[in-house]
Design an enzyme around this catalytic site. Structure first.
Site, PDB file in Angstrom:
ATOM      1  N   LYS A 146       0.809  -1.225   0.000  1.00 61.96           N
ATOM      2  CA  LYS A 146       0.000   0.000   0.000  1.00 61.96           C
ATOM      3  C   LYS A 146       0.836   1.265   0.000  1.00 61.96           C
ATOM      4  O   LYS A 146       2.006   1.259   0.335  1.00 61.96           O
ATOM      5  CB  LYS A 146      -0.977  -0.034   1.177  1.00 61.96           C
ATOM      6  CG  LYS A 146      -2.112  -1.007   0.844  1.00 61.96           C
ATOM      7  CD  LYS A 146      -3.302  -0.901   1.727  1.00 61.96           C
ATOM      8  CE  LYS A 146      -4.367  -1.836   1.158  1.00 61.96           C
ATOM      9  NZ  LYS A 146      -5.396  -2.160   2.120  1.00 61.96           N
ATOM     10  N   ARG A 180      -3.851  -9.693   5.261  1.00 64.34           N
ATOM     11  CA  ARG A 180      -4.115  -9.843   3.830  1.00 64.34           C
ATOM     12  C   ARG A 180      -2.865  -9.408   3.089  1.00 64.34           C
ATOM     13  O   ARG A 180      -2.412  -8.275   3.253  1.00 64.34           O
ATOM     14  CB  ARG A 180      -5.323  -8.982   3.459  1.00 64.34           C
ATOM     15  CG  ARG A 180      -5.792  -9.117   2.018  1.00 64.34           C
ATOM     16  CD  ARG A 180      -7.011  -8.233   1.809  1.00 64.34           C
ATOM     17  NE  ARG A 180      -7.505  -8.281   0.446  1.00 64.34           N
ATOM     18  CZ  ARG A 180      -7.004  -7.562  -0.550  1.00 64.34           C
ATOM     19  NH1 ARG A 180      -5.991  -6.744  -0.336  1.00 64.34           N
ATOM     20  NH2 ARG A 180      -7.509  -7.669  -1.760  1.00 64.34           N
TER      21      ARG A 180
HETATM   22  C1  7PM Z   1      -6.102  -0.361  -5.469  1.00 68.25           C
HETATM   23  C2  7PM Z   1      -6.255   0.188  -4.193  1.00 68.25           C
HETATM   24  C3  7PM Z   1      -6.082  -1.714  -5.663  1.00 68.25           C
HETATM   25  C4  7PM Z   1      -6.390  -0.641  -3.122  1.00 68.25           C
HETATM   26  C5  7PM Z   1      -6.193  -2.542  -4.589  1.00 68.25           C
HETATM   27  C6  7PM Z   1      -6.359  -1.995  -3.327  1.00 68.25           C
HETATM   28  C7  7PM Z   1      -8.130  -4.489   1.538  1.00 68.25           C
HETATM   29  C8  7PM Z   1      -9.155  -5.309   1.077  1.00 68.25           C
HETATM   30  C9  7PM Z   1      -8.197  -4.333  -0.592  1.00 68.25           C
HETATM   31  C10 7PM Z   1      -7.897  -4.382   2.939  1.00 68.25           C
HETATM   32  C11 7PM Z   1      -9.705  -5.935   3.216  1.00 68.25           C
HETATM   33  C12 7PM Z   1      -5.214  -3.710  -2.064  1.00 68.25           C
HETATM   34  C13 7PM Z   1      -6.453  -2.865  -2.130  1.00 68.25           C
HETATM   35  N1  7PM Z   1      -7.535  -3.903   0.476  1.00 68.25           N
HETATM   36  N2  7PM Z   1      -9.936  -6.031   1.896  1.00 68.25           N
HETATM   37  N3  7PM Z   1      -9.192  -5.196  -0.260  1.00 68.25           N
HETATM   38  N4  7PM Z   1      -8.723  -5.134   3.726  1.00 68.25           N
HETATM   39  N5  7PM Z   1     -10.464  -6.636   4.063  1.00 68.25           N
HETATM   40  O1  7PM Z   1      -4.163  -3.107  -1.782  1.00 68.25           O
HETATM   41  O2  7PM Z   1      -7.045  -3.648   3.448  1.00 68.25           O
HETATM   42  O3  7PM Z   1      -5.246  -4.898  -2.310  1.00 68.25           O
HETATM   43  S1  7PM Z   1      -7.917  -3.845  -2.216  1.00 68.25           S
END
Ligand code: 7PM
Length: 300
Positions: free
Chosen positions: A244, A278
């Site tokens: 992130k 995750r």
């Molecule tokens: C763009 C921005 C693409 C953010 C993908 C993401 C989480 C999640 C995601 C989290 C839970 C990523 C995120 N992040 N589900 N889904 N917790 N429960 O970095 O922090 O994968 S998508």
């Protein structure tokens, strides 16, 4: 069991005993998942536009192979997502999301007993994914879309409710909080109450403060420093920090070079109470959270 009716202040006034957190997670159609050690949820994006894996897994056979590789590296849960939550991403029609995730879930289910989670906000996707073999619904919108909560409850699946400020399109537009930890905890507490009211078992609910979703770096650092406060909600705690932007801001590194930062963050999150992490890089995260678990304070 937790969730015995009394609302839980997440702000931790002296003298209030938080509910004991469940020691296992009740899942649709299978044995409960033990939470006596921290677990890794491996990320499987099946979108053509995912920021960190470039949609390389949109072919079901490739996605299946990637899932099995994550299982071999020690993932206990595979989180299959067909909608991009990238800030500013356009919405994906439910039919398209179903076309992306269901074949992949079926293929993983046929090859492995791993717990499959579906990363979605859409009632029809929840239904189809659980029918195909998912037993956990992971929703970045906290099951707030019309029909999502009812669909999750009907399915018998466990749920993960995450905090997000606004929608992906707007969430990073100048987010402000008086106290990010109490506001996020209060939101999660109310989502847990709504899940319980919809008939979801107390030991089927996971909470997630939503790193990266409508927070500044300062907010993220505050949530990390005070992560243990979220355990007072009485639910297993999931965090997603892998790759992130906060890791990028702190290290100056692009997405492809955030592995070490991510494993450090995972270890620290587990040392402060996270039960499920995750992550995209499963093997390194499995090792990191062993260190975090060994450094945990004895649980209440
Ligand atoms: C763009 C921005 C693409 C953010 C993908 C993401 C989480 C999640 C995601 C989290 C839970 C990523 C995120 N992040 N589900 N889904 N917790 N429960 O970095 O922090 O994968 S998508």
């Amino acid at each position: 069991m937790s969730g015995s009716g009394t609302p839980v202040a997440a702000t931790g006034e002296a003298g209030r005993q938080p509910p004991a957190r469940p020691t296992s997670l009740r899942l649709a159609g299978r044995l409960p998942l033990a939470l006596d050690r921290p677990l890794v949820m491996g990320v499987l994006n099946v979108t053509p536009d995912s920021f960190s894996d470039g949609g390389r897994h949109s072919d079901p056979a490739v996605a299946e192979a990637r899932a099995l590789a994550m299982v071999a590296e020690g993932a206990t849960i595979i989180d299959v997502g067909g909608e991009s939550t990238r800030p500013g991403a356009s919405p994906v029609p439910a039919d398209e999301e179903i076309r992306r995730v269901v074949p992949v879930i079926e293929r993983i289910r046929a090859q492995s007993t791993v717990v499959i989670s579906v990363d979605t906000s859409e009632p029809r996707v929840i239904e189809a994914a659980v029918r195909a073999g998912a037993s956990l619904v992971n929703d970045v919108r906290g099951l707030r879309r019309p029909g999502a909560l009812a669909a999750a409850a009907r399915s018998g699946a466990a749920v993960c409710v995450m905090h997000m400020r606004g929608e992906p399109r707007t969430m990073q537009d100048d987010p402000r909080y008086a106290d990010v930890v109490s506001e996020v905890a209060a939101y999660l507490e109310s989502r847990v109450a709504d899940c319980r009211a919809a008939g979801i078992a107390a030991d089927s609910i996971v909470v997630d403060p939503g790193f990266g979703f409508g927070k500044t770096l300062e907010h993220h650092l505050t949530m990390m420093a005070r992560l243990e406060e979220f355990t007072r909600l009485g639910c297993p705690l999931l965090v997603g920090l892998s790759r992130k932007s906060m890791l990028g801001v702190l290290t100056g590194r692009p997405v492809r070079e955030r592995l070490y930062a991510g494993v450090a963050a995972a270890a620290i999150a587990v040392s402060r109470g996270a039960d499920i992490v995750r992550a995209h890089d499963v093997g390194p995260t499995v090792d990191a959270i062993r260190i975090g678990a060994a450094l945990r304070r004895p649980r209440e």
